[in-house]
Design a protein around this motif. Structure first.
Motif, short mmCIF file in Angstrom:
data_model
loop_
_atom_site.label_atom_id
_atom_site.label_comp_id
_atom_site.label_asym_id
_atom_site.label_seq_id
_atom_site.Cartn_x
_atom_site.Cartn_y
_atom_site.Cartn_z
N GLU A 125 8.88 -7.24 3.78
CA GLU A 125 8.99 -8.33 4.73
C GLU A 125 7.68 -8.55 5.48
O GLU A 125 7.30 -9.69 5.76
N ARG A 126 6.98 -7.46 5.79
CA ARG A 126 5.72 -7.56 6.54
C ARG A 126 4.52 -7.79 5.61
O ARG A 126 3.39 -7.89 6.09
N GLY A 127 4.74 -7.85 4.32
CA GLY A 127 3.65 -8.08 3.39
C GLY A 127 2.74 -6.90 3.21
O GLY A 127 1.55 -7.07 2.88
N LEU A 128 3.26 -5.69 3.38
CA LEU A 128 2.45 -4.50 3.21
C LEU A 128 2.28 -4.20 1.72
O LEU A 128 3.22 -4.36 0.94
N ARG A 129 1.10 -3.75 1.36
CA ARG A 129 0.86 -3.43 -0.05
C ARG A 129 1.16 -1.97 -0.36
O ARG A 129 1.66 -1.66 -1.45
N PHE A 130 0.83 -1.07 0.57
CA PHE A 130 0.93 0.36 0.28
C PHE A 130 1.87 1.07 1.25
O PHE A 130 1.91 0.75 2.44
N ILE A 131 2.60 2.06 0.73
CA ILE A 131 3.34 3.02 1.53
C ILE A 131 2.75 4.39 1.24
O ILE A 131 2.59 4.77 0.07
N LEU A 132 2.40 5.13 2.30
CA LEU A 132 1.82 6.46 2.15
C LEU A 132 2.71 7.48 2.83
O LEU A 132 3.41 7.17 3.81
N SER A 133 2.64 8.72 2.36
CA SER A 133 3.39 9.79 3.00
C SER A 133 2.76 11.13 2.65
O SER A 133 2.26 11.32 1.54
N VAL A 134 2.76 12.03 3.64
CA VAL A 134 2.41 13.44 3.39
C VAL A 134 3.65 14.23 3.80
O VAL A 134 3.77 14.70 4.93
N PRO A 135 4.61 14.38 2.88
CA PRO A 135 5.93 14.92 3.25
C PRO A 135 5.98 16.43 3.19
O PRO A 135 5.12 17.09 2.59
#
Length: 326
Positions: A125-135
């Motif tokens: 919805e926000r037009g973000l290209r990347f999702i990152l995580s250090v889980p």
């Protein structure tokens, strides 16, 4: 950091009894209590002041908090910290997934999948290209199977002993808390905006990141390299955490540059040892690698590119200042 059940099968199921919605105004006192309960965290691990800073100021672009409710009661959440990832010299909109939790009484498979569905929907919805995580280890599998994040790097963890000043390499050390904001931006500006594929710092964003309550960051400014440090302790060992090594764009950073900056960090933080966690293709790594059996965390960077048909992105720099570890 995430607190979710594992394993989770890939088939999505509806969330029963738990509704997820964006929180327009976060109750930081209540959220800190819930997070401490969900993670069984030590006293002081989550504070209203720390969460407010992280979600509103930490990376200079704010956050989206998706809250899970059972009726009128908040029982969990997922936070997206808005960031900019530099790829091919361009800034791309991204978000780091942090503080994902559900209270134990509501950790059902449908609730987990519903929360992760809301995360992906909010990013699109926000037009973000990347999702990152250090889980953490538990969340890594859930991130991969439900949100389709993939491991793109395993961060180095390196340790060493404080060295002596390096002849001929000048490094000026400053405590971030003692600096005027304008002066701080002047100091860090020459080391921002480089071409490396990674989190794209600007002077304003970096200054916001250095405002974490109680972090006691130090800045170590050399001709070719800016180092950021913080005093920390792990397993009873006090050390200077080397949070970032930011080269001046176009400069060739030598091992002497790194050694001088690390030595200055240990002196400022009054720590005989240092720890570095991250990856950085532009600088020689400090210290020696920590054996795998002694690693306190997987330190795995996961990423998903929401752009259809995009080629894999080779991350060149990602350090503890780039996520909520430092």
């Amino acid at each position: 950091m995430s607190c979710v059940p594992s394993p989770v099968p890939p088939a999505p199921l509806p969330a029963e009894g738990v509704a997820v919605r964006r929180e327009a105004a976060v109750d930081y006192h209540a959220t800190a209590r819930l997070a401490a309960e969900a993670f069984a965290a030590a006293a002081g691990r989550f504070t209203p002041e720390g969460l407010r800073w992280l979600y509103e100021d930490g990376y200079g672009q704010g956050a989206t908090v998706l809250a899970a409710y059972a009726g009128a009661r908040k029982v969990g959440q997922a936070a997206l910290l808005h960031q900019t990832l530099t790829v091919d010299g361009r800034g791309e909109p991204a978000a780091a997934l942090v503080d994902v939790f559900l209270l134990e009484s509501h950790r059902s498979l449908p609730a987990v999948v519903g929360l992760y569905r809301a995360v992906e929907a909010a990013c699109r919805e926000r037009g973000l290209r990347f999702i990152l995580s250090v889980p953490n280890a538990m969340a890594a599998d859930v991130n991969a199977r439900v949100l389709r994040l993939r491991e793109v790097a395993r961060l180095d963890i390196r340790i060493g002993v404080a060295g002596l000043p390096v002849p001929g390499v000048r490094v000026a050390s400053h405590r971030a808390a003692d600096l005027d904001p304008g002066r701080a931006r002047e100091l860090v500006a020459p080391f921002c905006g480089g071409p490396q594929v990674g989190l794209g710092w600007t002077p304003d964003a970096l200054w916001s990141r250095l405002g974490r309550p109680g972090a006691n960051y130090g800045l170590h400014v050399g001709e070719n390299l800016l180092a950021v440090s913080a005093p920390r302790a792990a397993r009873g060992l006090p050390h200077a955490l080397i949070c970032a090594l930011l080269p001046r764009p176009g400069a060739a950073v030598s091992r002497r540059d790194v050694s001088a900056a690390v030595a200055a960090a240990c002196r400022l933080q009054r720590r005989p040892f240092f720890v570095y966690a991250g990856l950085n293709a532009a600088v020689p790594p400090p210290g020696l690698p920590l054996p795998a059996r002694l690693r306190p965390s997987p330190m795995v960077l996961q990423l998903r590119d929401l752009k259809r048909g995009a080629l894999p992105v080779p991350i060149e720099r990602f350090e503890t200042l780039d996520f909520d570890f430092a």
